[in-house]
Write a protein that holds these residues in place. Structure first.
Motif, PDB file in Angstrom:
ATOM      1  N   ILE A 151       6.529   4.223  14.562  1.00 41.22           N
ATOM      2  CA  ILE A 151       5.898   4.383  13.574  1.00 41.22           C
ATOM      3  C   ILE A 151       4.074   4.757  14.141  1.00 41.22           C
ATOM      4  CG2 ILE A 151       4.797   2.055  11.514  1.00 41.22           C
ATOM      5  CD1 ILE A 151       7.599   1.185  12.607  1.00 41.22           C
ATOM      6  N   SER A 152       3.517   4.253  14.674  1.00 38.30           N
ATOM      7  CA  SER A 152       2.357   4.589  15.069  1.00 38.30           C
ATOM      8  C   SER A 152       2.478   6.225  15.257  1.00 38.30           C
ATOM      9  CB  SER A 152       1.599   4.357  16.423  1.00 38.30           C
ATOM     10  OG  SER A 152       2.045   2.488  16.517  1.00 38.30           O
ATOM     11  N   GLY A 153       3.110   6.985  15.842  1.00 35.90           N
ATOM     12  CA  GLY A 153       3.396   8.027  16.106  1.00 35.90           C
ATOM     13  C   GLY A 153       3.245   8.724  14.650  1.00 35.90           C
ATOM     14  N   ILE A 154       4.038   8.852  13.912  1.00 29.27           N
ATOM     15  CA  ILE A 154       4.245   9.196  12.942  1.00 29.27           C
ATOM     16  C   ILE A 154       2.670   8.955  11.718  1.00 29.27           C
ATOM     17  CG2 ILE A 154       5.650   8.261  10.674  1.00 29.27           C
ATOM     18  CD1 ILE A 154       7.812   7.676  12.122  1.00 29.27           C
ATOM     19  N   ALA A 155       2.451   7.276  12.232  1.00 31.58           N
ATOM     20  CA  ALA A 155       0.685   7.402  11.245  1.00 31.58           C
ATOM     21  C   ALA A 155      -0.080   8.283  11.834  1.00 31.58           C
ATOM     22  CB  ALA A 155       0.758   6.091  11.062  1.00 31.58           C
ATOM     23  N   ASP A 156      -0.236   8.426  12.927  1.00 35.39           N
ATOM     24  CA  ASP A 156      -1.249   9.610  12.983  1.00 35.39           C
ATOM     25  C   ASP A 156      -0.764  10.993  12.951  1.00 35.39           C
ATOM     26  OD1 ASP A 156      -2.022   7.416  14.834  1.00 35.39           O
ATOM     27  OD2 ASP A 156      -1.612   8.333  16.458  1.00 35.39           O
ATOM     28  N   SER A 157       0.236  11.378  12.874  1.00 34.30           N
ATOM     29  CA  SER A 157       0.352  12.371  12.184  1.00 34.30           C
ATOM     30  C   SER A 157       0.990  12.673  10.412  1.00 34.30           C
ATOM     31  CB  SER A 157       1.975  13.610  13.030  1.00 34.30           C
ATOM     32  OG  SER A 157       2.717  12.762  12.703  1.00 34.30           O
ATOM     33  N   THR A 158       1.552  11.614   9.876  1.00 38.52           N
ATOM     34  CA  THR A 158       1.115  11.915   8.401  1.00 38.52           C
ATOM     35  C   THR A 158       0.630  12.151   7.494  1.00 38.52           C
ATOM     36  OG1 THR A 158       2.488   9.990   8.623  1.00 38.52           O
ATOM     37  CG2 THR A 158       3.804  12.367   8.920  1.00 38.52           C
ATOM     38  N   MET A 159      -0.100  10.641   8.027  1.00 33.76           N
ATOM     39  CA  MET A 159      -1.251  10.494   6.969  1.00 33.76           C
ATOM     40  C   MET A 159      -3.153  11.132   6.998  1.00 33.76           C
ATOM     41  SD  MET A 159      -1.863   5.902   7.893  1.00 33.76           S
ATOM     42  CE  MET A 159      -3.082   6.014   6.543  1.00 33.76           C
ATOM     43  N   SER A 160      -2.852  11.154   6.384  1.00 31.88           N
ATOM     44  CA  SER A 160      -5.007  11.834   6.092  1.00 31.88           C
ATOM     45  C   SER A 160      -5.584  11.275   7.028  1.00 31.88           C
ATOM     46  CB  SER A 160      -4.966  12.017   4.956  1.00 31.88           C
ATOM     47  OG  SER A 160      -4.492  12.867   4.431  1.00 31.88           O
ATOM     48  N   HIS A 161      -6.765  11.570   8.354  1.00 35.81           N
ATOM     49  CA  HIS A 161      -7.533  10.854   9.033  1.00 35.81           C
ATOM     50  C   HIS A 161      -8.874  10.161   8.100  1.00 35.81           C
ATOM     51  CE1 HIS A 161      -5.626  11.790  13.313  1.00 35.81           C
ATOM     52  NE2 HIS A 161      -4.662  11.050  12.317  1.00 35.81           N
ATOM     53  N   ASP A 162      -8.394   9.741   7.222  1.00 36.26           N
ATOM     54  CA  ASP A 162      -9.771   9.529   5.611  1.00 36.26           C
ATOM     55  C   ASP A 162     -10.081   7.921   6.380  1.00 36.26           C
ATOM     56  OD1 ASP A 162      -7.354   8.280   5.173  1.00 36.26           O
ATOM     57  OD2 ASP A 162      -7.815   9.817   2.919  1.00 36.26           O
ATOM     58  N   SER A 173       0.877  -1.252   0.102  1.00 36.98           N
ATOM     59  CA  SER A 173      -0.045  -0.063   0.166  1.00 36.98           C
ATOM     60  C   SER A 173       0.759   1.767  -0.118  1.00 36.98           C
ATOM     61  CB  SER A 173      -1.475   0.239   1.748  1.00 36.98           C
ATOM     62  OG  SER A 173      -0.430   0.073   2.472  1.00 36.98           O
ATOM     63  N   ARG A 174       2.082   0.897  -0.590  1.00 40.78           N
ATOM     64  CA  ARG A 174       2.897   2.445  -1.073  1.00 40.78           C
ATOM     65  C   ARG A 174       2.179   3.639  -1.339  1.00 40.78           C
ATOM     66  NH1 ARG A 174       5.703   4.410   0.796  1.00 40.78           N
ATOM     67  NH2 ARG A 174       7.734   4.230  -0.367  1.00 40.78           N
ATOM     68  N   GLU A 175       1.077   3.465  -2.465  1.00 39.71           N
ATOM     69  CA  GLU A 175       0.830   4.528  -2.845  1.00 39.71           C
ATOM     70  C   GLU A 175      -0.187   5.695  -1.764  1.00 39.71           C
ATOM     71  OE1 GLU A 175      -1.985   1.641  -4.283  1.00 39.71           O
ATOM     72  OE2 GLU A 175      -0.203   1.416  -3.641  1.00 39.71           O
ATOM     73  N   ILE A 176      -0.486   4.912   0.250  1.00 37.17           N
ATOM     74  CA  ILE A 176      -1.056   5.683   0.389  1.00 37.17           C
ATOM     75  C   ILE A 176      -0.712   5.945   1.935  1.00 37.17           C
ATOM     76  CG2 ILE A 176      -3.842   5.093   2.862  1.00 37.17           C
ATOM     77  CD1 ILE A 176      -4.035   5.847  -0.815  1.00 37.17           C
ATOM     78  N   VAL A 177       0.667   4.795   1.829  1.00 37.87           N
ATOM     79  CA  VAL A 177       1.785   5.188   3.258  1.00 37.87           C
ATOM     80  C   VAL A 177       2.677   5.621   2.833  1.00 37.87           C
ATOM     81  CG1 VAL A 177       2.928   3.606   4.818  1.00 37.87           C
ATOM     82  CG2 VAL A 177       0.756   2.630   3.723  1.00 37.87           C
ATOM     83  N   SER A 178       2.066   7.014   4.276  1.00 40.55           N
ATOM     84  CA  SER A 178       2.913   8.439   3.811  1.00 40.55           C
ATOM     85  C   SER A 178       4.939   7.781   3.709  1.00 40.55           C
ATOM     86  CB  SER A 178       2.818   8.923   5.109  1.00 40.55           C
ATOM     87  OG  SER A 178       3.818   8.768   6.604  1.00 40.55           O
ATOM     88  N   THR A 179       5.655   8.519   3.335  1.00 38.92           N
ATOM     89  CA  THR A 179       7.441   8.033   3.101  1.00 38.92           C
ATOM     90  C   THR A 179       7.814   7.590   4.508  1.00 38.92           C
ATOM     91  OG1 THR A 179       7.122   9.763   0.684  1.00 38.92           O
ATOM     92  CG2 THR A 179       8.926   9.816   2.301  1.00 38.92           C
ATOM     93  N   GLU A 180       7.197   8.884   4.932  1.00 43.28           N
ATOM     94  CA  GLU A 180       8.025   8.597   7.050  1.00 43.28           C
ATOM     95  C   GLU A 180       7.690   7.503   7.360  1.00 43.28           C
ATOM     96  OE1 GLU A 180       6.355  11.303   5.261  1.00 43.28           O
ATOM     97  OE2 GLU A 180       7.904  13.334   5.665  1.00 43.28           O
ATOM     98  N   MET A 181       6.386   6.814   7.528  1.00 39.56           N
ATOM     99  CA  MET A 181       5.725   6.215   7.727  1.00 39.56           C
ATOM    100  C   MET A 181       6.555   4.623   7.386  1.00 39.56           C
ATOM    101  SD  MET A 181       2.233   4.452   8.349  1.00 39.56           S
ATOM    102  CE  MET A 181       1.404   2.988   8.900  1.00 39.56           C
ATOM    103  N   TRP A 182       6.928   4.462   5.831  1.00 40.30           N
ATOM    104  CA  TRP A 182       7.074   3.124   5.361  1.00 40.30           C
ATOM    105  C   TRP A 182       8.779   3.336   5.947  1.00 40.30           C
ATOM    106  CZ3 TRP A 182       7.229  -0.822   2.894  1.00 40.30           C
ATOM    107  CH2 TRP A 182       8.756  -1.291   2.340  1.00 40.30           C
ATOM    108  N   GLU A 183       9.508   4.713   5.730  1.00 42.15           N
ATOM    109  CA  GLU A 183      10.917   4.421   6.281  1.00 42.15           C
ATOM    110  C   GLU A 183      11.361   3.717   7.625  1.00 42.15           C
ATOM    111  OE1 GLU A 183      11.806   8.836   5.811  1.00 42.15           O
ATOM    112  OE2 GLU A 183      12.897   8.058   3.289  1.00 42.15           O
TER     113      GLU A 183
END
Length: 308
Positions: A136-147, A93-103
């Protein structure tokens, strides 16, 4: 949202939570063996293996437990296998996961793959996994749209947290004669400090059970996690129906929450192991209902790690 992406995000949430909770259980187990010289290592190890629902083939020494639940990639209950599942889901799901989260996910996997976790002291290995999952959870919270995608991530994380917490509470109920049972469970859930602050130093088993079961403010209590899962499902169903429920998952989770939240505590405690087993079954049924409704269009996937 594509069902493939939704499914991947859902499983990222589940696998990361599973890796973190397994690291918590292992860390508390190791500390308990070090701090209590009279504890039966074999019984404690067997109890932990039973909680995680894996077969040990008669091996219940500490080294075998660390291998089965720690760094054996072929053991479906190990924290390494769970993290591998999270990485594979993120890769799909790389097109949705933020670059920071993937890294952050990929960096953690490189640490695991190079053997740093296996070579570290058990407590340090567990701390590393726990901290990396939190990062990783913190990065997801702050870099993913909450959609919608975010709702699937939260839903997966919540279902896994309910399942793992129910397993830990069930184990505490079976070993209630031990003076350390509920304190160990509180520590495994990361709840000991919050519990002491909430109950101002009280440490009875009944109050510990009440906190882990019913506290509405602690993020790892069953009621809090059930509410979070129910909210995620409601957000995914916005605009579909004005009355009733739109899927079996909402009904299952809502009923489980109501049975906990509105039933007298004494009734819950009278058959605590049975109720926790039923809650684990509810999580499995809700997982299947979510998969049937949202993921049927996804490409068939064989999950090689972390599946119970």
């Amino acid at each position: 949202m594509l069902s493939r992406i939704a499914e991947s995000l859902f499983w990222i949430g589940r696998y990361l939570e599973r890796a973190e909770d397994t690291s918590r259980l292992l860390d508390v187990h190791v500390q308990l063996l070090l701090e209590d010289p009279v504890i039966d290592e074999e019984s404690a190890s067997q109890a932990l293996i039973t909680v995680m629902g894996v077969g040990a083939d008669g091996e219940t020494d500490q080294a075998s437990v660390m291998r089965l639940l720690g760094w054996d990639p072929d053991s479906p209950a190990s924290m390494v296998a769970a993290f591998w599942g999270a990485r594979e889901s993120a890769r799909r799901s790389r097109e949705i996961v933020s670059t920071e989260m993937w890294e952050a996910i990929n960096t953690t996997w490189n640490i695991i793959d190079r053997g740093h976790i296996r070579r570290a002291r058990p407590s340090q290995a567990c701390q590393t996994i726990r901290e990396r999952c939190a990062v990783i959870s913190g990065i997801a919270d702050s870099t993913m749209s909450h959609d919608q995608g975010w709702q699937f991530l939260v839903l997966g994380r919540s279902l896994e947290r309910i399942d793992m917490t129910a397993r830990m509470i069930e184990a505490a109920a079976y070993t209630a004669d031990s003076p350390h049972a509920w304190v160990t469970t509180l520590r495994a859930c990361g709840a000991h400090h919050a519990f002491i602050g909430t109950y101002r130093g009280a440490d009875s088993d009944r109050e510990a059970a009440e906190f882990l079961l019913l506290d509405r403010l602690f993020p790892r209590s069953l009621v809090f996690s059930l509410n979070r899962a129910e909210t995620a499902l409601a957000n995914l169903d916005v605009g579909e129906r004005r009355a009733g429920f739109t899927g079996d998952a909402v009904r299952l989770i809502g009923r489980a929450r109501a049975e906990l939240e509105f039933r007298p505590l004494s009734d819950i405690l009278s058959d605590l192991p049975g109720r926790m087993t039923a809650l684990q079954r509810t999580c499995s049924e809700a997982n299947d209902a979510v998969a049937q409704r949202y993921f049927e269009g996804a490409n068939p996937v064989t999950w090689h790690a972390g599946v119970r």
